[in-house]
Design an enzyme around this catalytic site. Structure first.
Site, short mmCIF file in Angstrom:
data_model
loop_
_atom_site.label_atom_id
_atom_site.label_comp_id
_atom_site.label_asym_id
_atom_site.label_seq_id
_atom_site.Cartn_x
_atom_site.Cartn_y
_atom_site.Cartn_z
N MET A 150 0.78 -1.29 -0.04
CA MET A 150 0.10 0.03 0.09
C MET A 150 0.94 1.46 -0.08
SD MET A 150 -3.52 -1.10 2.14
CE MET A 150 -2.99 -0.78 3.76
N HIS A 159 9.02 1.28 3.43
CA HIS A 159 10.23 1.15 4.39
C HIS A 159 11.09 0.05 4.05
CE1 HIS A 159 7.92 -1.88 6.15
NE2 HIS A 159 6.79 -1.16 6.38
N HIS A 165 9.78 -3.40 3.31
CA HIS A 165 8.97 -3.44 1.94
C HIS A 165 10.28 -3.73 0.84
CE1 HIS A 165 5.67 -0.71 3.26
NE2 HIS A 165 4.93 -1.83 2.95
N GLN A 210 -10.41 -2.99 2.47
CA GLN A 210 -9.78 -3.53 3.53
C GLN A 210 -9.70 -2.60 4.74
OE1 GLN A 210 -5.65 -4.58 1.61
NE2 GLN A 210 -5.07 -4.15 3.66
N LYS A 231 5.17 -9.73 9.27
CA LYS A 231 4.66 -8.79 10.41
C LYS A 231 3.02 -8.97 10.36
CE LYS A 231 4.34 -4.13 10.22
NZ LYS A 231 2.78 -4.04 10.75
N ASP A 232 2.76 -9.05 9.13
CA ASP A 232 1.22 -9.35 9.01
C ASP A 232 0.86 -10.86 8.93
OD1 ASP A 232 -0.26 -6.42 8.26
OD2 ASP A 232 1.79 -6.61 7.21
N VAL A 267 11.04 -6.89 9.53
CA VAL A 267 12.20 -5.93 9.65
C VAL A 267 11.96 -5.02 10.82
CG1 VAL A 267 13.67 -4.37 8.33
CG2 VAL A 267 12.77 -6.38 7.17
N ARG A 327 2.58 2.91 9.36
CA ARG A 327 1.77 3.45 10.35
C ARG A 327 2.75 4.01 11.45
NH1 ARG A 327 -2.44 -0.60 9.01
NH2 ARG A 327 -4.22 0.61 8.30
O1 PAF Z 1 0.04 -5.66 3.48
C1 PAF Z 1 -0.36 -4.72 2.90
O2 PAF Z 1 0.27 -3.74 2.31
C2 PAF Z 1 -1.86 -5.03 2.14
O3 PAF Z 1 -2.65 -5.60 2.96
C3 PAF Z 1 -1.58 -5.49 0.81
C4 PAF Z 1 -1.15 -7.20 0.85
C5 PAF Z 1 -1.04 -5.10 -0.14
C6 PAF Z 1 -3.27 -5.68 0.25
O4 PAF Z 1 -3.60 -4.48 0.08
#
Ligand code: PAF
Length: 296
Positions: A45, A49, A52, A76, A164-165, A191, A202
């Site tokens: 999204m 950082h 990513h 979402q 992390k997610d 990380v 965030r």
């Molecule tokens: O983890 C994220 O940044 C978002 O949930 C994703 C996987 C890009 C879906 O919008």
């Protein structure tokens, strides 16, 4: 860092392109696939950082073509969440991403991704129910739907997501398996900043005092891990160890602290197989998540 470290520019084979139109994205990737190239996608999204960038570097090492997607996905976010203020910086993102060897950036807008009257959603059931699924109703249907759309549009062989997610990664793996989407899913380690805070877009919302209190999340995980290493296997005791530093931080409010089976995300009373200590904590008004897997 030396020439082979994370700051070294990684070569991309194709002239860099930004694509905004979903149909143009699909047409471009169909050409690349016809040429026999292996495609990697890193869905994000934006507001990139180092977490990513680690995904992009891993993708570069595993594919001929690396596609970065930047899309703040409205489906979402709940009605009272931070969609409108979610941080955005496309130019900054591309400046960071290009040295990581990105070939193509797919940056659609919401109107292009969701036609008026869109009413089809992808729902993963049990795995998406607890934890963030319970606290953010509809969140994982939004994630699963947009990730499916991004896979349809970018036709990847392999896709990279951060650990992390943790629940998101579990949901996406199960969706890919259940729907035979044929994409290899690679999870990459969290990380962290030097002081332990898990990197997150965030984190940009935090005031200096909140930034200090946000360290209670990693401190809670470290406390649980220390108890676990010391032989503690009781779920309630491990959760209590994780909660203590967070409860002591003035601006922190626990949304959940739970110990769950690392594969099925079912509650764990006694740890006998890998379990994840998963946290969601409001620090001020910013909701942060973090986790650690405890492996017997
Ligand atoms: O983890 C994220 O940044 C978002 O949930 C994703 C996987 C890009 C879906 O919008």
């Amino acid at each position: 860092m030396g020439a082979t470290g994370p700051d070294a520019a990684l070569p991309s084979r194709l002239p860099f392109e930004i694509i905004r139109d979903p149909r143009a994205m699909r047409a471009r990737v169909e050409d690349l696939r016809r040429d026999g190239l292996r495609i990697a996608v890193v869905p994000t999204m934006g507001y990139l950082h180092e977490g990513h960038l680690s995904l992009l570097r891993a993708a570069r090492a595993r594919a001929d073509v690396v596609i970065l997607t930047i899309f703040v996905n409205p489906t979402q976010f709940g009605p009272r969440e931070d969609l409108s203020r979610y941080p955005r910086d496309e130019d900054g993102d591309l400046a960071k991403a290009r040295p990581c060897g990105v070939d193509l950036a797919f940056c659609p807008d919401a109107a292009a991704m969701y036609a008026p009257g869109a009413q089809t959603f992808v729902e993963v059931r049990e795995l998406a129910r607890p934890l963030c699924g319970e606290k953010r109703p509809g969140h994982f249907a939004g994630v699963a739907t947009v990730v499916t759309k991004l896979f349809n549009l970018t036709q990847p062989h392999v896709a990279f997501f951060g650990e992390k997610d943790f629940q998101q990664l579990a949901v996406i793996r199960r969706m890919v398996r259940d729907l035979d989407q044929g994409v290899e899913i690679v999870g990459m380690p969290i990380v962290r900043e030097a002081d332990g805070l898990a990197m997150s877009s965030r984190n940009a919302y935090l005031s200096p005092d909140e930034r200090r209190d946000a360290l209670s999340l990693s401190a809670g995980l470290a406390a649980a891990e220390a108890a676990f290493r010391g032989g503690e296997r009781d779920g309630a005791a491990l959760v209590a160890a994780a909660r203590a530093p967070i409860a002591a931080a003035a601006s922190a409010r626990i949304d959940y602290v739970e110990l769950r089976d690392a594969d099925e995300l079912t509650p764990v009373e006694t740890v006998t197989r890998p379990a994840v200590m998963a946290l969601a904590v409001f620090v001020g008004t910013t909701r942060l998540i973090d986790n650690r897997v405890l492996r017997p």
